[in-house]
Design a protein around this motif. Structure first.
Motif, PDB file in Angstrom:
ATOM      1  N   VAL A  52       0.821  -1.205   0.000  1.00  0.00           N
ATOM      2  CA  VAL A  52       0.000   0.000   0.000  1.00  0.00           C
ATOM      3  C   VAL A  52       0.857   1.257   0.000  1.00  0.00           C
ATOM      4  N   GLY A  53       0.275   2.294  -0.496  1.00  0.00           N
ATOM      5  CA  GLY A  53       0.945   3.580  -0.542  1.00  0.00           C
ATOM      6  C   GLY A  53       0.234   4.463  -1.540  1.00  0.00           C
ATOM      7  N   ALA A  54       0.432   5.748  -1.383  1.00  0.00           N
ATOM      8  CA  ALA A  54      -0.189   6.688  -2.312  1.00  0.00           C
ATOM      9  C   ALA A  54       0.463   6.565  -3.683  1.00  0.00           C
ATOM     10  N   ASN A  55      -0.132   7.173  -4.675  1.00  0.00           N
ATOM     11  CA  ASN A  55       0.501   7.206  -5.991  1.00  0.00           C
ATOM     12  C   ASN A  55       1.883   7.827  -5.864  1.00  0.00           C
ATOM     13  N   GLY A  56       2.881   7.173  -6.444  1.00  0.00           N
ATOM     14  CA  GLY A  56       4.245   7.684  -6.359  1.00  0.00           C
ATOM     15  C   GLY A  56       4.991   7.195  -5.136  1.00  0.00           C
ATOM     16  N   ALA A  57       4.384   6.286  -4.372  1.00  0.00           N
ATOM     17  CA  ALA A  57       5.051   5.794  -3.163  1.00  0.00           C
ATOM     18  C   ALA A  57       6.181   4.823  -3.485  1.00  0.00           C
ATOM     19  N   GLY A  58       6.149   4.222  -4.665  1.00  0.00           N
ATOM     20  CA  GLY A  58       7.191   3.270  -5.048  1.00  0.00           C
ATOM     21  C   GLY A  58       6.675   1.846  -5.220  1.00  0.00           C
ATOM     22  N   LYS A  59       5.370   1.669  -5.210  1.00  0.00           N
ATOM     23  CA  LYS A  59       4.792   0.322  -5.306  1.00  0.00           C
ATOM     24  C   LYS A  59       5.154  -0.335  -6.639  1.00  0.00           C
ATOM     25  N   THR A  60       4.896   0.379  -7.715  1.00  0.00           N
ATOM     26  CA  THR A  60       5.134  -0.209  -9.036  1.00  0.00           C
ATOM     27  C   THR A  60       6.622  -0.419  -9.285  1.00  0.00           C
ATOM     28  N   LEU A 212      -6.742   1.457   1.318  1.00  0.00           N
ATOM     29  CA  LEU A 212      -6.393   0.740   2.534  1.00  0.00           C
ATOM     30  C   LEU A 212      -7.484  -0.228   2.967  1.00  0.00           C
ATOM     31  N   GLU A 213      -8.709   0.170   2.755  1.00  0.00           N
ATOM     32  CA  GLU A 213      -9.828  -0.635   3.239  1.00  0.00           C
ATOM     33  C   GLU A 213      -9.827  -2.029   2.609  1.00  0.00           C
ATOM     34  N   GLU A 214      -9.529  -2.118   1.322  1.00  0.00           N
ATOM     35  CA  GLU A 214      -9.562  -3.431   0.698  1.00  0.00           C
ATOM     36  C   GLU A 214      -8.357  -4.274   1.121  1.00  0.00           C
ATOM     37  N   VAL A 215      -7.244  -3.630   1.398  1.00  0.00           N
ATOM     38  CA  VAL A 215      -6.087  -4.362   1.899  1.00  0.00           C
ATOM     39  C   VAL A 215      -6.406  -4.928   3.284  1.00  0.00           C
ATOM     40  N   GLU A 216      -7.046  -4.125   4.108  1.00  0.00           N
ATOM     41  CA  GLU A 216      -7.423  -4.594   5.455  1.00  0.00           C
ATOM     42  C   GLU A 216      -8.378  -5.783   5.375  1.00  0.00           C
ATOM     43  N   ARG A 217      -9.191  -5.802   4.343  1.00  0.00           N
ATOM     44  CA  ARG A 217     -10.205  -6.849   4.247  1.00  0.00           C
ATOM     45  C   ARG A 217      -9.621  -8.204   3.896  1.00  0.00           C
ATOM     46  N   ILE A 218      -8.611  -8.247   3.024  1.00  0.00           N
ATOM     47  CA  ILE A 218      -8.212  -9.570   2.515  1.00  0.00           C
ATOM     48  C   ILE A 218      -6.761  -9.955   2.798  1.00  0.00           C
ATOM     49  N   CYS A 219      -5.941  -9.014   3.239  1.00  0.00           N
ATOM     50  CA  CYS A 219      -4.512  -9.325   3.303  1.00  0.00           C
ATOM     51  C   CYS A 219      -4.102  -9.895   4.662  1.00  0.00           C
ATOM     52  N   ASP A 220      -3.138 -10.811   4.597  1.00  0.00           N
ATOM     53  CA  ASP A 220      -2.544 -11.330   5.821  1.00  0.00           C
ATOM     54  C   ASP A 220      -1.407 -10.417   6.264  1.00  0.00           C
ATOM     55  N   ASN A 221      -0.703  -9.880   5.272  1.00  0.00           N
ATOM     56  CA  ASN A 221       0.476  -9.054   5.568  1.00  0.00           C
ATOM     57  C   ASN A 221       0.361  -7.734   4.824  1.00  0.00           C
ATOM     58  N   VAL A 222       1.057  -6.767   5.344  1.00  0.00           N
ATOM     59  CA  VAL A 222       1.005  -5.438   4.734  1.00  0.00           C
ATOM     60  C   VAL A 222       2.417  -4.859   4.633  1.00  0.00           C
ATOM     61  N   ILE A 223       2.670  -4.247   3.491  1.00  0.00           N
ATOM     62  CA  ILE A 223       3.870  -3.413   3.346  1.00  0.00           C
ATOM     63  C   ILE A 223       3.357  -2.031   2.991  1.00  0.00           C
ATOM     64  N   ALA A 224       3.709  -1.054   3.783  1.00  0.00           N
ATOM     65  CA  ALA A 224       3.242   0.306   3.526  1.00  0.00           C
ATOM     66  C   ALA A 224       4.434   1.162   3.122  1.00  0.00           C
ATOM     67  N   LEU A 225       4.320   1.780   1.960  1.00  0.00           N
ATOM     68  CA  LEU A 225       5.389   2.636   1.453  1.00  0.00           C
ATOM     69  C   LEU A 225       4.914   4.080   1.388  1.00  0.00           C
ATOM     70  N   ASP A 226       5.864   4.972   1.568  1.00  0.00           N
ATOM     71  CA  ASP A 226       5.551   6.381   1.390  1.00  0.00           C
ATOM     72  C   ASP A 226       6.784   7.074   0.844  1.00  0.00           C
ATOM     73  N   ALA A 227       6.662   7.660  -0.324  1.00  0.00           N
ATOM     74  CA  ALA A 227       7.769   8.364  -0.990  1.00  0.00           C
ATOM     75  C   ALA A 227       9.033   7.512  -1.027  1.00  0.00           C
ATOM     76  N   GLY A 228       8.861   6.225  -1.340  1.00  0.00           N
ATOM     77  CA  GLY A 228      10.006   5.344  -1.494  1.00  0.00           C
ATOM     78  C   GLY A 228      10.562   4.788  -0.207  1.00  0.00           C
ATOM     79  N   ARG A 229       9.987   5.148   0.893  1.00  0.00           N
ATOM     80  CA  ARG A 229      10.466   4.648   2.187  1.00  0.00           C
ATOM     81  C   ARG A 229       9.441   3.690   2.788  1.00  0.00           C
ATOM     82  N   LEU A 230       9.945   2.788   3.624  1.00  0.00           N
ATOM     83  CA  LEU A 230       9.058   1.836   4.288  1.00  0.00           C
ATOM     84  C   LEU A 230       8.396   2.520   5.484  1.00  0.00           C
ATOM     85  N   VAL A 231       7.081   2.522   5.465  1.00  0.00           N
ATOM     86  CA  VAL A 231       6.334   3.108   6.584  1.00  0.00           C
ATOM     87  C   VAL A 231       6.033   2.042   7.628  1.00  0.00           C
TER      88      VAL A 231
END
Lengths: 340, 303
Positions: A52-60, A212-231
């Motif tokens: 998870v992360g906003a657009n430009g967080a580094g997910k892709t 975030l809501e859909e990640v909370e619904r189905i995911c076992d684990n979460v990686i949260a990124l923000d501006a290329g950094r691990l949140v």
């Protein structure tokens, strides 16, 4: 150059037993104008993982590195125990990928598209044919499988991408924004299929999302990124679980405009810890059941009405807020309406 | 304890309707063998050929391929027909030999050269399929190999097919090569010549297609190069009276000049040595391949 031999080999999928799907150490990816990932250290466990992360967080960028489409500027990344740069063909035979964009030849039919990629990922021709049909049935497109991709709706295209990703029976599927453009009903169906793919067939899933809501619904684990950094990273239970206490949303009635204050005063007088939060209160105490009872009594005595009453939970939204200290550019908590 | 094996479950028989069942396998895990990168290359090659020829696509995608194939094969069919009708009084080899046949189908070859590589390469970059392919066991090198094979094979449809038809037709009408030895020699020459023309024009066409993301620009570029380079070469040699070796810059004529040399004929430019013609064809081919590889090595492909 890749390995050019065509020797038939036996299943790579289950041959790699790893305790983590993806591991990175000090991963940095720089483009000429930006640093997309900045010293990422993470470890993704098996199961369904939300990126998870906003657009430009580094997910892709992270997904592209995991697939070996990009080479990191520095640091290391291993996927299913293999180095995407050095072992790319071997690794990618074990991964199914569903991109965010609709990368389709419009006049190709869905069945041909799925079969084509199953063959490229190593399935014998007959097996690729039958599994293309099976995959399309699994995602609910059995009757539509001979339709041209260009004539399909957004929801159908998202399903075709998922069918394509799973057809060759990969060890891991990576889905980039798989619910993008879907309406709420389609989104629920897509998420249910993704969960099924993991729970029924044991295929690990990493999906990126800015919801975030859909990640909370189905995911076992979460990686949260923000501006290329691990949140944040870890299991969903660790990151977003019960916090202790009760959240109560209070509806004021017309003739008792101070009812929220009255409820708060009664609870404080009863020895409970109370915090105001619009449009209600957060009440904490030793025992949640006793807190529930106290809240119900206080509301009844004050002449207000309960709009919503529930255990206090930390959400991924709270995680982002706590880590960033603001909420200006965090992912959305929910998505409104879809487009077709 | 008894050592007897446990009783076997009753075996269904054809007449035992009670045990009949319909099993829906549905999606399951796959435990069987998997092929390597070679199959991936074949799959992409075949899909690219199908797409270029318009197979499995709407009718409008079939127009140019059908037109080009018709232009390429109609003369061969006509010559074979001539052999059937008047083969005993007129030797069709006098009208069209194997090397000279390409002169009749220049338009078809030019059309295909301009059409095929842009169709095969440009679309994948524009619609994101390149990233999809690179998310599979394919790498840039193996992807390009698959695409090159598709371009060469498609061009071979017009460079190899018609001369082969000519050979087979002439042979059945007894105006073909004399004896099995001569026949095999001609066959080998036809195949080598067709592959040389296909490889050379494929490489040039792929180079043009790798430099632009617009299919039309790439096609026009190939056609302009094919039309302009003979004109420039002619102007330099015939107009400006420069060395005849300036003809070597004629990227479209040199592959066909090489065909004449493969068949042991002097060709249209007998003043040029066979070695120089072979060298310039190799140079054009390798230079074009270098452009394609350079271009794709610099492409940033993400998702």
């Amino acid at each position: 150059m890749g390995r050019m031999g065509d020797a038939t080999r036996t299943v790579p999928c289950d041959a790699v037993a790893v305790s983590s799907i993806i591991e990175t150490t000090g991963l940095v990816m720089e483009f000429p104008s930006t640093r997309a990932l900045d010293g990422l250290d993470l470890r993704v466990s098996p199961g369904v993982t939300g990126l998870v992360g906003a657009n430009g967080a580094g997910k892709t960028t992270l997904i592209s590195l995991a697939l070996g489409l990009l080479k990191p500027t520095s640091g290391g990344i291993s996927v299913l125990g293999l180095d995407p740069s050095a072992d790319g063909p071997q690794l990618r035979a074990m991964i199914g990928y569903g991109p965010e964009r609709n990368v389709f030849p419009d006049d190709m039919v869905a069945y041909d598209y799925v079969r084509h990629f199953a063959q490229i990922r190593g399935l014998p021709r007959d097996e690729a044919r039958s599994r293309a049909s099976d995959s399309l049935y699994l995602v609910g497109l059995g009757e539509e499988r001979f339709r041209a991709l260009g004539t399909m709706s957004t929801g159908q295209r998202q399903r075709v991408k998922l069918a394509q990703a799973i057809a060759a029976d990969p060890r891991l599927i990576v889905l980039d924004e798989p619910t993008d453009g879907l309406d709420p009903v389609q989104r629920d169906e897509m998420l249910a299929i993704i969960v099924d793919v993991n729970r029924k067939f044991g295929i690990d899933v990493m999906l990126s999302s800015h919801v975030l809501e859909e990640v909370e619904r189905i995911c076992d684990n979460v990686i949260a990124l923000d501006a290329g950094r691990l949140v944040a990273q870890g299991s969903l239970d660790e990151l977003a679980g019960a916090l202790g206490g009760v959240d109560v949303e209070i509806v004021e009635v017309a003739d008792r405009r101070d009812s929220i204050d009255l409820v708060a005063q009664r609870l404080v007088a009863g020895g409970w810890t109370v915090a105001r939060r619009d449009p209600g209160l957060t009440v904490t105490g030793e025992n949640d059941e006793e807190v529930f009872d106290a809240v119900v009594r206080a509301v009844a005595d004050s002449g207000a009405r309960i709009g919503r009453l529930g255990r206090r939970r930390r959400t991924l939204d709270d995680v982002f807020t706590n880590e960033r200290g603001d909420s200006s550019d965090r992912p959305s908590t929910a998505r409104t309406g879809g487009t077709e | 304890m008894s050592d007897l094996p446990p009783p076997s479950p009753p075996q269904p028989t054809a007449s035992d309707g009670a045990t009949a069942q319909i099993v829906d396998r549905g999606f399951q895990r796959y435990e069987g063998p998997r092929a390597g990168v070679g199959q991936a290359i074949r799959a992409v090659t075949w899909q690219s050929i199908r797409s270029t020829l318009g197979l499995g696509r709407p009718a409008r995608h079939k127009i140019f391929p059908v037109l080009a194939v018709a232009i390429a094969y109609v003369p061969a069919i006509a010559f074979v027909g001539l052999a059937v009708l008047v083969g005993d009084i007129l030797d069709p080899n006098e009208i069209a030999d194997y090397a000279g046949y390409y002169g009749f189908i220049t338009a078809a070859i030019l059309l295909f050269a301009g059409l095929v590589a842009p169709e095969v390469l440009v679309g994948d970059r524009r619609n994101g399929m390149l990233a999809m392919y690179l998310s599979t066991p394919l790498q840039r090198s193996t992807y390009l190999l698959a695409k090159a094979l598709a371009v060469v094979a498609t061009l071979a449809l017009v460079t190899l097919g018609p001369p082969l038809l000519l050979l087979v037709g002439y042979t059945f009408e007894n105006v073909g090569p004399d004896g099995p030895g001569e026949w095999v020699t001609v066959l080998v020459r036809i195949v080598v010549a067709a592959m040389a023309v296909s490889a050379s024009l494929s490489a040039v066409s792929m180079a043009a297609a790798s430099l632009t993301d617009r299919r039309a620009f790439a096609s026009i570029g190939v056609v302009l190069l094919a039309l302009a380079s003979p004109a420039v070469a002619g102007a330099l040699v015939d107009g400006a009276d420069l060395s005849p070796y300036w003809r070597l810059i004629d990227v479209f004529s040199m592959p066909f000049e090489l065909v004449y040399r493969i068949f042991g004929e002097p060709g249209n430019f007998p003043e040029l040595s066979t070695l120089s013609i072979l060298a310039v064809n190799l140079a054009w081919t390798l230079g074009s391949i270098a452009i394609v590889v350079w271009r794709y090595s610099r492409l940033v492909v993400a998702r």
